[in-house]
Enzyme design. Structure first.
Site, PDB file in Angstrom:
ATOM      1  N   ASN A   6       0.860  -1.189   0.000  1.00 45.97           N
ATOM      2  CA  ASN A   6       0.000   0.000   0.000  1.00 45.97           C
ATOM      3  C   ASN A   6       0.898   1.242   0.000  1.00 45.97           C
ATOM      4  O   ASN A   6       1.524   1.555   1.011  1.00 45.97           O
ATOM      5  CB  ASN A   6      -0.899  -0.031   1.250  1.00 45.97           C
ATOM      6  CG  ASN A   6      -1.755   1.212   1.372  1.00 45.97           C
ATOM      7  OD1 ASN A   6      -1.881   1.989   0.419  1.00 45.97           O
ATOM      8  ND2 ASN A   6      -2.339   1.414   2.541  1.00 45.97           N
ATOM      9  N   PHE A   7       0.927   1.935  -1.112  1.00 46.51           N
ATOM     10  CA  PHE A   7       1.799   3.116  -1.224  1.00 46.51           C
ATOM     11  C   PHE A   7       1.257   4.328  -0.453  1.00 46.51           C
ATOM     12  O   PHE A   7       1.985   5.284  -0.237  1.00 46.51           O
ATOM     13  CB  PHE A   7       1.961   3.521  -2.701  1.00 46.51           C
ATOM     14  CG  PHE A   7       2.849   2.630  -3.520  1.00 46.51           C
ATOM     15  CD1 PHE A   7       3.375   1.452  -3.016  1.00 46.51           C
ATOM     16  CD2 PHE A   7       3.186   2.987  -4.834  1.00 46.51           C
ATOM     17  CE1 PHE A   7       4.214   0.649  -3.788  1.00 46.51           C
ATOM     18  CE2 PHE A   7       4.018   2.189  -5.614  1.00 46.51           C
ATOM     19  CZ  PHE A   7       4.530   1.020  -5.097  1.00 46.51           C
ATOM     20  N   LYS A   8      -0.024   4.301  -0.112  1.00 53.50           N
ATOM     21  CA  LYS A   8      -0.668   5.469   0.519  1.00 53.50           C
ATOM     22  C   LYS A   8      -0.394   6.714  -0.348  1.00 53.50           C
ATOM     23  O   LYS A   8      -0.528   6.640  -1.561  1.00 53.50           O
ATOM     24  CB  LYS A   8      -0.188   5.651   1.967  1.00 53.50           C
ATOM     25  CG  LYS A   8      -0.185   4.345   2.771  1.00 53.50           C
ATOM     26  CD  LYS A   8       0.029   4.570   4.233  1.00 53.50           C
ATOM     27  CE  LYS A   8       0.254   3.257   4.941  1.00 53.50           C
ATOM     28  NZ  LYS A   8       0.072   3.323   6.365  1.00 53.50           N
ATOM     29  N   GLU A 159      -5.694  -5.336  10.518  1.00 55.90           N
ATOM     30  CA  GLU A 159      -4.655  -4.332  10.724  1.00 55.90           C
ATOM     31  C   GLU A 159      -4.965  -3.510  11.970  1.00 55.90           C
ATOM     32  O   GLU A 159      -5.742  -2.538  11.901  1.00 55.90           O
ATOM     33  CB  GLU A 159      -4.598  -3.380   9.532  1.00 55.90           C
ATOM     34  CG  GLU A 159      -4.326  -4.053   8.217  1.00 55.90           C
ATOM     35  CD  GLU A 159      -3.734  -3.058   7.234  1.00 55.90           C
ATOM     36  OE1 GLU A 159      -2.605  -3.265   6.817  1.00 55.90           O
ATOM     37  OE2 GLU A 159      -4.402  -2.063   6.912  1.00 55.90           O
ATOM     38  N   SER A 195       3.013  -2.374  10.425  1.00 54.00           N
ATOM     39  CA  SER A 195       4.469  -2.307  10.606  1.00 54.00           C
ATOM     40  C   SER A 195       5.187  -3.610  10.254  1.00 54.00           C
ATOM     41  O   SER A 195       6.161  -3.997  10.908  1.00 54.00           O
ATOM     42  CB  SER A 195       4.811  -1.851  12.022  1.00 54.00           C
ATOM     43  OG  SER A 195       4.291  -0.544  12.243  1.00 54.00           O
TER      44      SER A 195
HETATM   45  C1  PEP Z   1      -1.052  -0.186   5.812  1.00 56.87           C
HETATM   46  O1  PEP Z   1      -1.037   0.926   5.303  1.00 56.87           O
HETATM   47  O2  PEP Z   1      -1.953  -0.965   5.512  1.00 56.87           O
HETATM   48  C2  PEP Z   1      -0.003  -0.567   6.764  1.00 56.87           C
HETATM   49  C3  PEP Z   1      -0.079  -1.731   7.330  1.00 56.87           C
HETATM   50  O3  PEP Z   1       0.990   0.372   6.991  1.00 56.87           O
HETATM   51  P1  PEP Z   1       2.384   0.108   7.751  1.00 56.87           P
HETATM   52  O4  PEP Z   1       2.991  -1.143   7.166  1.00 56.87           O
HETATM   53  O5  PEP Z   1       3.194   1.319   7.481  1.00 56.87           O
HETATM   54  O6  PEP Z   1       2.082  -0.069   9.198  1.00 56.87           O
END
Ligand code: PEP
Length: 235
Positions: A6-8, A159, A195
């Site tokens: 997920n690039f956000k 998540e 994370s």
């Molecule tokens: C996400 O955006 O779904 C995510 C799990 O982010 P991160 O890995 O940065 O915690």
């Protein structure tokens, strides 16, 4: 296994193209048959020539074919690129942008009716985790309200909000216990996100009922994401 990036709000059109080119060669050479999903920002969507097990998806879209929804994209803009995968219910959309369960469910229904592969995110905030596992499960199940969990193209990503983008990963015991309880109700593949990085990919993928990972921050570096795909192949 399912390995998703997920690039956000990261990467440009140019860097997404370079990223996918590198990832595609890596996956083809590795002969990985895992499902690899990449969610770039909508400004970087395009027709990408990728090996069969890599799909590009959208991070968000409005539940409409087209219309007057300033700042949003709909089915018409997604179909231009032949894309059929969408992320729905991400914690940043729920908790930062204020998307309600009702809105999430409408989005889900619409893209389900279009036959999309849906990566549907659920996860509890810190104060709920601190109340104990019963509250955690009740909260996560409340995020399934209005969602047809028997949909054949559904993938669910667990998540925990407190672990997203914070560097805090849920412990393996917390993930195992939560996935086992979610799995009693949800028959779709379950991913863990929060994370995840190269160093903990193997141990997370080893957890019972975990069929993959949804990775934010650590996926923005293509070499790190390729390493995760390689670790998954060795599972
Ligand atoms: C996400 O955006 O779904 C995510 C799990 O982010 P991160 O890995 O940065 O915690």
């Amino acid at each position: 296994m399912i390995i998703a990036a997920n690039f956000k709000t990261n990467h440009t059109r140019k860097s997404t193209k370079a990223y996918l080119g590198k990832l595609n060669s890596f996956v083809a050479e590795l002969k990985s048959d895992d499902t690899v999903l990449v969610f770039p920002p909508s400004s970087a969507l395009d027709n990408f020539d990728l090996t069969d097990n890599i799909s590009v998806g959208v991070q968000n879209a409005y539940p409409t074919e087209k219309g007057s929804f300033t700042g949003e994209i709909g089915l018409e803009q997604i179909e231009e690129f032949g894309l059929t995968t969408i992320l729905i219910g991400h914690s940043e959309r729920r908790h930062v942008l204020g998307e309600s369960q009702d809105e999430v469910a409408k989005k889900y229904d619409f893209y389900k009716s279009c036959g999309f592969q849906i990566v549907y995110c659920i996860g509890e905030p810190k104060e709920v985790r601190e109340e104990g596992i019963e509250s955690v499960i009740a909260y996560n199940f409340s995020q399934l309200e209005g969602i047809d969990i028997s949909y054949e193209n559904l993938i669910v990503a667990y998540e925990p909000v407190w672990a997203i983008g914070t560097g805090l990963t849920a412990s393996n015991e917390q993930i195992e216990e939560t996935l086992a309880l979610l799995n009693e109700k949800i028959k779709a593949p379950l991913l863990y996100g929060g994370s995840v990085k190269v160093a903990n990919t193997k141990e997370i993928l080893d957890i019972p009922n975990c069929e993959g990972i949804l990775v934010g921050t650590a996926s923005w570096d293509v070499d790190a994401f390729c390493e995760m795909v390689e670790i998954s192949k060795k599972q």
